[in-house]
Design a protein around this motif. Structure first.
Motif, mmCIF file in Angstrom:
data_model
loop_
_atom_site.group_PDB
_atom_site.id
_atom_site.type_symbol
_atom_site.label_atom_id
_atom_site.label_comp_id
_atom_site.label_asym_id
_atom_site.label_seq_id
_atom_site.Cartn_x
_atom_site.Cartn_y
_atom_site.Cartn_z
ATOM 1 N N ARG A 67 59.509 107.665 -74.238
ATOM 2 C CA ARG A 67 60.158 107.206 -73.005
ATOM 3 C C ARG A 67 59.857 108.179 -71.856
ATOM 4 O O ARG A 67 59.662 109.373 -72.079
ATOM 5 N N ALA B 216 70.644 109.657 -83.286
ATOM 6 C CA ALA B 216 69.528 109.064 -82.537
ATOM 7 C C ALA B 216 69.242 107.642 -83.013
ATOM 8 O O ALA B 216 68.930 106.758 -82.205
ATOM 9 N N LEU B 219 71.932 105.296 -81.516
ATOM 10 C CA LEU B 219 71.785 105.080 -80.075
ATOM 11 C C LEU B 219 70.545 104.254 -79.757
ATOM 12 O O LEU B 219 70.521 103.480 -78.800
ATOM 13 N N GLN B 220 69.509 104.460 -80.561
ATOM 14 C CA GLN B 220 68.287 103.677 -80.336
ATOM 15 C C GLN B 220 68.559 102.191 -80.591
ATOM 16 O O GLN B 220 68.060 101.328 -79.877
ATOM 17 N N GLY B 223 72.061 101.403 -78.080
ATOM 18 C CA GLY B 223 71.964 101.791 -76.678
ATOM 19 C C GLY B 223 70.957 100.946 -75.964
ATOM 20 O O GLY B 223 70.680 99.834 -76.414
ATOM 21 N N PRO B 224 70.366 101.394 -74.867
ATOM 22 C CA PRO B 224 70.665 102.692 -74.251
ATOM 23 C C PRO B 224 72.072 102.745 -73.666
ATOM 24 O O PRO B 224 72.642 101.711 -73.349
ATOM 25 N N ALA B 239 70.338 113.536 -78.475
ATOM 26 C CA ALA B 239 70.018 112.117 -78.713
ATOM 27 C C ALA B 239 70.458 111.266 -77.525
ATOM 28 O O ALA B 239 69.775 110.302 -77.146
ATOM 29 N N ASN B 243 68.292 108.513 -74.943
ATOM 30 C CA ASN B 243 68.676 107.123 -75.211
ATOM 31 C C ASN B 243 69.676 106.602 -74.183
ATOM 32 O O ASN B 243 70.606 105.870 -74.526
ATOM 33 N N CYS B 244 69.482 107.010 -72.933
ATOM 34 C CA CYS B 244 70.391 106.519 -71.891
ATOM 35 C C CYS B 244 69.600 105.789 -70.828
ATOM 36 O O CYS B 244 68.380 105.874 -70.745
ATOM 37 N N ASN B 269 65.312 117.358 -75.509
ATOM 38 C CA ASN B 269 65.292 116.290 -74.503
ATOM 39 C C ASN B 269 65.939 116.631 -73.171
ATOM 40 O O ASN B 269 66.243 115.733 -72.393
#
Lengths: 344, 344
Positions: A67, B216, B219-220, B223-224, B239, B243-244, B269
């Motif tokens: 991403r 993760a 959330l994957q 999410g996001p 994570a 993932n936002c 990240n």
């Protein structure tokens, strides 16, 4: 007129560390263009004069499965970034032949495109110290990054202390000058003694070479800080977190320390985010620019008058662009990195 | 009347890992107090009924040379935190004998103090499901943490997605309910299957045990996210960062993963802070409470009516407080951790 060579700088392979010219980026001069007769279909023929080399470009050279805030470059196609061009021929009444413009261009000597397909296209002019190339630097995207990020998030009060990382880069050096104009004490870091001198010359009060002096030591002595301008991440960010005042503003502009692979720095002080009620503001210049149109007028005038200083590191020829791209990732440039694609 | 035992829970040594009862925290019953005759000097004699055990207390058990948001505890003196007491005798007309109050108290069975020396002192009452002990939890500091942090920083829009860590704790479970009331999809994490069930019972849509399922991965899939409520830091924060959605709000309330020593998690990240234009808001409840006085009225009514749910993990007797202090750091409590110092 005989066809003219149309050199291109192509994205050739996804790097896992630093991008290397000849491997991840290659120069191709196999294409030609007939400047007099190439069909424009209502568009414009641009002659590219200057292209900007910025740290963030490395982000677009990523694996497409990762991403990111901008689309990844496509292997086999030209790189793309902000630049300045001259209109050679035009079927668009808004942009007459001879006009100088800035916008986001493919890394080619000549580009044919409709105005609506060139992101950020606008006419530019020069006056005083505001040169054509300045529109890719202090009067362009990097300058706007400094200006809009500062205006939106710094909330400076005279007498406060700001720490600016990569303070000799175009963004950092502009932030230093904005902060001084707001009456702040400015601490600047950079990675060479020349850069340290440059930060001093644009007004920073405390300057140091982070390769020789520990960030935490400087901030402990000269802080605590109220504002942190982050271009690097890693240990600079970690030191800032524990050496700030309550309600500090962290302007998260970039993190070059993690762009080129390798181990990430092991942060120890993230828990000070809540303890010191720190506000961290991630931002992208394109989001903020519409809110601050005076950047292109009032701020440009401050550049033209010489009030806002800048310097440039010019690479001659698109064929040398790959080396410039690697150099900026390694911090080897001094001043705004540009490719002079043609005389301007 | 004969002197009465006045048991105390003392801070005995600085822990480098988890705080251990009998070593870092010791119970002392050597002191007595004459309840009828102890001089008040214009102040109040409080009988402590309930004391709150909160994760942040570990921060005050640090080496005094380390910076922190509250003063470190002093070795050899009692711990201190929010609690509920009854006024036994009073020379202060504002607080008559028999009044129930909440405030920040030393960890003793009885305390003599002037009202102005008890931080946050205020009368409390009970109605419906709003018990005396609730004033140390959902209707006290932890509830106010959830309420004020959410009101100040969440900026929720119906249909958005929020991820709440430590979602079975008093703060987390309250945030889950506030988020559901605002029409959000709520993802909650906790460290045991019982806690996962509890998050479900207060309305979370997606719940998981982070010891069994990777943050993760959840959330994957779910999410996001748009909002991240951080009580833990570490890999949950890492994570969340990748993932936002753009312009996500991260409410940085605490980071229990780093309170008790050991290696910090190696973040990968952080560079998404600027890429996704994330706003991270560190905050301390004491700063925000004055802005939201309705917490003590309207929100308390929602607790009293049963609309806002909560649960408690009560430890009987100050002599067992050290065990409760260790348990909360290890995530062994289920519900708001309290010490019942006396019957209430």
């Amino acid at each position: 007129m005989a066809p003219t060579k149309n050199g291109r700088l192509l994205y050739n392979a996804i790097p896992d560390g630093y991008p290397q010219p000849g491997k991840h980026v290659i120069y191709d001069d196999s294409e030609t263009i007939d400047l007099d007769n190439v069909p424009l279909n209502g568009g414009i023929l641009f002659k590219i004069l200057v292209l900007s080399i910025d740290p963030y470009l490395r982000n677009r050279m990523r694996d497409p499965s990762v991403r990111g805030f901008m689309p990844p470059f496509v292997v086999g196609t030209p790189l793309q970034n902000g630049g300045v061009a001259q209109v050679v021929r035009s079927e668009d009444p808004t942009y007459a032949a001879g006009t100088y413009v800035s916008g986001s261009f493919l890394f080619q000597e000549y580009v044919v495109a409709n105005a609506s397909d060139v992101s950020g296209l606008r006419p530019v002019q020069t006056k005083g110290k505001l040169t054509l190339s300045a529109h890719t630097g202090v009067a362009g995207m990097p300058g706007a990054t400094a200006y809009t990020g500062w205006k939106e998030y710094a909330k400076p009060k005279a007498g406060e202390v700001v720490f600016v990382t990569a303070g000799a880069g175009c963004v950092g050096a502009t932030v230093i000058q904005l902060a001084k104009a707001d009456g702040l004490k400015v601490i600047g870091s950079a990675g060479s003694d020349d850069k340290v001198e440059y930060m001093k010359s644009v007004g920073a009060d405390v300057v140091f070479n982070y390769k020789k002096t520990k960030v935490a030591d400087v901030l402990q002595k000269e802080g605590p800080i109220d504002i942190y301008w982050d271009n690097v991440g890693g240990d600079s960010l970690d030191a800032a977190l524990v050496n700030c005042n309550k309600h500090a503003r962290f302007i998260e502009c970039g993190m070059i320390s993690v762009y080129n692979g390798g181990e990430t720095y092991q942060m120890k002080n993230l828990n000070y985010i809540y303890q010191f009620e720190i506000q961290l503001h991630g931002f992208i210049v394109l989001t903020l620019v519409p809110k601050y149109p005076e950047f292109f007028t009032e701020f440009a005038d401050r550049v033209a008058s010489g009030e806002i200083k800048y310097n440039e590191d010019v690479t001659i020829g698109l064929e040398n662009g790959g080396a410039a791209l690697e150099a900026i990732q390694r911090g080897k440039n001094t001043g705004k990195s540009l490719i002079a694609v043609a005389d301007y």
